[in-house]
Design an enzyme around this catalytic site. Structure first.
Site, PDB file in Angstrom:
ATOM      1  N   SER A 137       0.842  -1.203   0.000  1.00  0.00           N
ATOM      2  CA  SER A 137       0.000   0.000   0.000  1.00  0.00           C
ATOM      3  C   SER A 137       0.867   1.239   0.000  1.00  0.00           C
ATOM      4  CB  SER A 137      -0.863  -0.025   1.266  1.00  0.00           C
ATOM      5  OG  SER A 137      -1.445   1.228   1.495  1.00  0.00           O
ATOM      6  N   TYR A 154      -2.147  -1.645  10.950  1.00  0.00           N
ATOM      7  CA  TYR A 154      -2.353  -2.101   9.563  1.00  0.00           C
ATOM      8  C   TYR A 154      -1.176  -1.673   8.691  1.00  0.00           C
ATOM      9  CZ  TYR A 154      -3.878  -1.917   4.715  1.00  0.00           C
ATOM     10  OH  TYR A 154      -3.916  -2.041   3.341  1.00  0.00           O
ATOM     11  N   LYS A 173       2.091  -3.865   6.528  1.00  0.00           N
ATOM     12  CA  LYS A 173       2.552  -3.745   5.132  1.00  0.00           C
ATOM     13  C   LYS A 173       4.067  -3.488   5.110  1.00  0.00           C
ATOM     14  CE  LYS A 173      -1.436  -4.373   3.192  1.00  0.00           C
ATOM     15  NZ  LYS A 173      -1.730  -5.697   2.641  1.00  0.00           N
TER      16      LYS A 173
HETATM   17  P1  NAD Z   1     -10.911  -7.348   0.845  1.00  0.00           P
HETATM   18  O1  NAD Z   1     -11.180  -7.361   2.308  1.00  0.00           O
HETATM   19  O2  NAD Z   1     -12.065  -7.105  -0.071  1.00  0.00           O
HETATM   20  O3  NAD Z   1     -10.199  -8.715   0.398  1.00  0.00           O
HETATM   21  C1  NAD Z   1      -9.366  -9.447   1.252  1.00  0.00           C
HETATM   22  C2  NAD Z   1      -9.846 -10.883   1.240  1.00  0.00           C
HETATM   23  O4  NAD Z   1      -9.020 -11.659   2.122  1.00  0.00           O
HETATM   24  C3  NAD Z   1     -11.286 -11.037   1.723  1.00  0.00           C
HETATM   25  O5  NAD Z   1     -12.050 -11.734   0.757  1.00  0.00           O
HETATM   26  C4  NAD Z   1     -11.157 -11.827   3.022  1.00  0.00           C
HETATM   27  O6  NAD Z   1     -12.262 -12.677   3.233  1.00  0.00           O
HETATM   28  C5  NAD Z   1      -9.855 -12.570   2.801  1.00  0.00           C
HETATM   29  N1  NAD Z   1      -9.174 -12.965   4.040  1.00  0.00           N
HETATM   30  C6  NAD Z   1      -8.959 -12.221   5.156  1.00  0.00           C
HETATM   31  N2  NAD Z   1      -8.285 -12.941   6.067  1.00  0.00           N
HETATM   32  C7  NAD Z   1      -8.048 -14.155   5.512  1.00  0.00           C
HETATM   33  C8  NAD Z   1      -7.400 -15.329   5.973  1.00  0.00           C
HETATM   34  N3  NAD Z   1      -6.857 -15.400   7.196  1.00  0.00           N
HETATM   35  N4  NAD Z   1      -7.352 -16.408   5.154  1.00  0.00           N
HETATM   36  C9  NAD Z   1      -7.920 -16.370   3.905  1.00  0.00           C
HETATM   37  N5  NAD Z   1      -8.552 -15.274   3.435  1.00  0.00           N
HETATM   38  C10 NAD Z   1      -8.608 -14.183   4.224  1.00  0.00           C
HETATM   39  O7  NAD Z   1      -9.760  -6.281   0.592  1.00  0.00           O
HETATM   40  P2  NAD Z   1      -9.233  -5.633  -0.763  1.00  0.00           P
HETATM   41  O8  NAD Z   1      -9.645  -4.212  -0.762  1.00  0.00           O
HETATM   42  O9  NAD Z   1      -9.562  -6.476  -1.913  1.00  0.00           O
HETATM   43  O10 NAD Z   1      -7.673  -5.659  -0.467  1.00  0.00           O
HETATM   44  C11 NAD Z   1      -6.837  -6.725  -0.912  1.00  0.00           C
HETATM   45  C12 NAD Z   1      -5.418  -6.466  -0.426  1.00  0.00           C
HETATM   46  O11 NAD Z   1      -4.987  -5.202  -0.913  1.00  0.00           O
HETATM   47  C13 NAD Z   1      -5.276  -6.413   1.094  1.00  0.00           C
HETATM   48  O12 NAD Z   1      -4.055  -7.013   1.454  1.00  0.00           O
HETATM   49  C14 NAD Z   1      -5.237  -4.924   1.380  1.00  0.00           C
HETATM   50  O13 NAD Z   1      -4.536  -4.634   2.565  1.00  0.00           O
HETATM   51  C15 NAD Z   1      -4.510  -4.410   0.160  1.00  0.00           C
HETATM   52  N6  NAD Z   1      -4.795  -2.998  -0.114  1.00  0.00           N
HETATM   53  C16 NAD Z   1      -6.094  -2.594  -0.290  1.00  0.00           C
HETATM   54  C17 NAD Z   1      -6.367  -1.246  -0.519  1.00  0.00           C
HETATM   55  C18 NAD Z   1      -7.793  -0.768  -0.680  1.00  0.00           C
HETATM   56  O14 NAD Z   1      -8.031   0.441  -0.583  1.00  0.00           O
HETATM   57  N7  NAD Z   1      -8.760  -1.617  -0.942  1.00  0.00           N
HETATM   58  C19 NAD Z   1      -5.322  -0.317  -0.582  1.00  0.00           C
HETATM   59  C20 NAD Z   1      -4.002  -0.764  -0.425  1.00  0.00           C
HETATM   60  C21 NAD Z   1      -3.755  -2.114  -0.191  1.00  0.00           C
HETATM   61  C1  UD1 Z   2      -6.849   5.186   4.008  1.00  0.00           C
HETATM   62  C2  UD1 Z   2      -5.964   4.685   5.122  1.00  0.00           C
HETATM   63  C3  UD1 Z   2      -4.720   4.055   4.525  1.00  0.00           C
HETATM   64  C4  UD1 Z   2      -5.092   2.971   3.515  1.00  0.00           C
HETATM   65  C5  UD1 Z   2      -5.997   3.591   2.443  1.00  0.00           C
HETATM   66  C6  UD1 Z   2      -6.476   2.589   1.412  1.00  0.00           C
HETATM   67  C7  UD1 Z   2      -6.375   6.193   7.059  1.00  0.00           C
HETATM   68  C8  UD1 Z   2      -5.816   7.266   7.904  1.00  0.00           C
HETATM   69  N1  UD1 Z   2      -5.607   5.781   6.022  1.00  0.00           N
HETATM   70  O1  UD1 Z   2      -6.154   6.176   3.330  1.00  0.00           O
HETATM   71  O2  UD1 Z   2      -3.926   3.483   5.552  1.00  0.00           O
HETATM   72  O3  UD1 Z   2      -3.928   2.452   2.897  1.00  0.00           O
HETATM   73  O4  UD1 Z   2      -7.160   4.145   3.095  1.00  0.00           O
HETATM   74  O5  UD1 Z   2      -7.273   1.608   2.021  1.00  0.00           O
HETATM   75  O6  UD1 Z   2      -7.456   5.691   7.280  1.00  0.00           O
HETATM   76  N2  UD1 Z   2     -12.571  11.215   3.480  1.00  0.00           N
HETATM   77  C9  UD1 Z   2     -13.543  12.124   3.819  1.00  0.00           C
HETATM   78  N3  UD1 Z   2     -14.697  11.662   4.377  1.00  0.00           N
HETATM   79  C10 UD1 Z   2     -14.922  10.333   4.604  1.00  0.00           C
HETATM   80  C11 UD1 Z   2     -13.910   9.402   4.248  1.00  0.00           C
HETATM   81  C12 UD1 Z   2     -12.751   9.884   3.690  1.00  0.00           C
HETATM   82  O7  UD1 Z   2     -13.385  13.329   3.640  1.00  0.00           O
HETATM   83  O8  UD1 Z   2     -16.003   9.984   5.138  1.00  0.00           O
HETATM   84  C13 UD1 Z   2     -11.326  11.704   2.880  1.00  0.00           C
HETATM   85  C14 UD1 Z   2     -10.105  11.389   3.696  1.00  0.00           C
HETATM   86  O9  UD1 Z   2      -9.837  12.394   4.625  1.00  0.00           O
HETATM   87  C15 UD1 Z   2      -9.039  11.316   2.589  1.00  0.00           C
HETATM   88  C16 UD1 Z   2      -9.803  10.836   1.359  1.00  0.00           C
HETATM   89  O10 UD1 Z   2     -11.175  11.063   1.648  1.00  0.00           O
HETATM   90  O11 UD1 Z   2      -8.547  12.582   2.344  1.00  0.00           O
HETATM   91  C17 UD1 Z   2      -9.582   9.365   1.065  1.00  0.00           C
HETATM   92  O12 UD1 Z   2      -9.841   8.645   2.257  1.00  0.00           O
HETATM   93  P1  UD1 Z   2      -9.694   7.044   2.322  1.00  0.00           P
HETATM   94  O13 UD1 Z   2     -10.558   6.443   1.281  1.00  0.00           O
HETATM   95  O14 UD1 Z   2      -9.912   6.648   3.727  1.00  0.00           O
HETATM   96  O15 UD1 Z   2      -8.178   6.766   1.861  1.00  0.00           O
HETATM   97  P2  UD1 Z   2      -6.781   7.300   2.452  1.00  0.00           P
HETATM   98  O16 UD1 Z   2      -6.965   8.481   3.295  1.00  0.00           O
HETATM   99  O17 UD1 Z   2      -5.886   7.465   1.297  1.00  0.00           O
END
Ligand code: NAD
Ligand code: UD1
Length: 334
Positions: free
Chosen positions: A124, A149, A153
């Site tokens: 991330s 969290y 990472k």
């Molecule tokens: P998500 O929660 O939709 O998907 C994660 C999946 O992992 C889920 O289906 C969950 O059931 C499964 N899971 C959790 N624990 C498990 C376990 N112990 N064994 C097997 N399966 C398990 O999340 P996502 O948004 O698709 O994110 C996927 C990856 O990307 C994660 O590692 C997350 O940290 C990373 N990531 C996501 C974002 C975002 O904004 N969505 C941003 C940066 C990084």
């Molecule tokens: C968040 C997480 C970050 C994670 C990323 C992707 C925090 C502090 N950081 O970051 O660790 O990697 O999501 O999953 O939670 N916002 C509003 N109103 C809302 C929600 C969000 O104004 O109700 C704003 C936030 O202040 C931010 C932007 O929208 O400026 C995006 O927010 P968000 O989707 O939570 O992502 P990140 O802040 O990038």
């Protein structure tokens, strides 16, 4: 390739499974359905045009992993599974360290025992922390995590770099996602979590659907053109395509490489709200609230390395992202 996708029924994993099938790969999904639903499997198969093997189970279960690697040749792993709620991770750090770090180590041990040494890992942009200026480049120093969290990472990236240094025959790709958003253009696949959303796009969506009375904008006094925070929102389908390219690169390249997956363009909170309104015709009720602790003013990617090495460029706009999200939320649900 035969690819094991951990977390493959989740948000990013499910879109990536479709892209894998469309690119000619076969897919085995391991997911415990903690934050996703079984229905995603049928949707992946319908959109990908091919069946997948689905194993419901926990990545911390080393016996189960052993069975998966014994039952077939796995050429590569794309590792999405994990817990991802920032606030929850502060309240339950052991759950986060146990699942994300413990689960990854168990997976790596099973991979090595099964003779598979190619892995693409979901990292991330949070690893850059608040100290580095945007645009974030892969060679910048890792920042200070603001929550457990984020720490998971940073630690998992380090574990994978250490593994690569000790055992140079591993093929490892660390993908630093910026802000994934949107849904499959068909309206059949999208974010469908079991937990309460925290990220901006799902919260805009809930306000649009009337599930919440308003969107609270966390601060309008940042040093940005409209005072609201800037992020790099990447369409989940572009992100899925990035995995196909990263997988091909990892399979062909020994060592550990890191890539940003973002658009390189920052959008403010207000700009995303306006893009959503323009794409859907739905007005989002908004109120300016206080800043959210831990937020930084700007977070967007330098995309040069992904462009030059992976030949990865995003092709979808913020309006596509919002229109696709809205189709997913409303198609067949009126
Ligand atoms: P998500 O929660 O939709 O998907 C994660 C999946 O992992 C889920 O289906 C969950 O059931 C499964 N899971 C959790 N624990 C498990 C376990 N112990 N064994 C097997 N399966 C398990 O999340 P996502 O948004 O698709 O994110 C996927 C990856 O990307 C994660 O590692 C997350 O940290 C990373 N990531 C996501 C974002 C975002 O904004 N969505 C941003 C940066 C990084
Ligand atoms: C968040 C997480 C970050 C994670 C990323 C992707 C925090 C502090 N950081 O970051 O660790 O990697 O999501 O999953 O939670 N916002 C509003 N109103 C809302 C929600 C969000 O104004 O109700 C704003 C936030 O202040 C931010 C932007 O929208 O400026 C995006 O927010 P968000 O989707 O939570 O992502 P990140 O802040 O990038």
């Amino acid at each position: 390739m035969n690819v094991l996708v951990t977390g493959g029924t989740g948000y990013i994993g499910s879109h990536t499974c479709v892209a894998l099938l469309q690119a000619g790969h076969t897919v085995v999904i391991l997911d415990n359905l903690f934050n996703s639903k079984r229905e995603a499997v049928g949707r992946i198969e319908a959109l990908g045009g091919k069946p997948v093997r689905f194993v419901q189970g926990d990545m911390r279960d080393s016996a189960l992993l052993g069975e998966i690697f014994a039952a077939q040749t796995i050429d590569a792993v794309i590792h999405f599974a994990g817990l991802k709620a920032v606030g929850e991770s502060c309240a339950e750090p052991l759950e986060y360290y146990g699942t994300n770090i413990g689960g990854t180590v168990t997976l790596l041990e099973a991979m090595r025992a099964g003779g598979c040494k190619t892995i693409v890992f979901s990292s991330s942009a949070t690893v850059y922390g608040g100290q580095n200026p945007s645009p974030f480049r892969e060679d910048m120093p890792i920042g200070q995590a603001t929550c457990p969290y984020g720490s998971t990472k940073i630690y998992i990236e380090q574990i994978l770099r250490d593994l690569s240094a000790a055992e140079p025959d591993w093929h490892i790709s660390l993908l630093r996602y910026f802000n994934p958003a949107g849904a499959h253009a068909s309206g059949l696949l999208g974010e469908d979590p079991n937990d309460i959303p925290n990220n901006l796009m799902p919260l805009i969506s809930e306000a649009a659907l009337g599930k919440r009375s308003e969107l609270v904008i966390f601060g309008s006094d940042y040093d940005t053109p409209d005072g609201t925070c800037i992020r790099d929102y990447i369409h989940v389908l572009d992100l899925a395509d990035g995995h196909i390219k990263a997988l091909a690169r990892a399979a062909a390249t020994q060592g550990c490489e890191t890539f940003n997956l973002g658009t390189g363009k920052g959008l403010s909170v207000l700009e995303l709200v306006h893009a959503f309104e323009a794409a859907t015709g739905v007005k989002i009720p908004c109120r300016i609230g206080p800043r959210r602790p831990g937020d930084i003013a700007r977070c967007y990617a330098d995309t040069t390395k992904a462009e030059q090495t992976l030949h990865f460029v995003c092709t979808r706009s913020a309006e596509d992202m919002c229109a696709d999200q809205w189709r997913w939320l409303t198609a067949g649900k009126e």
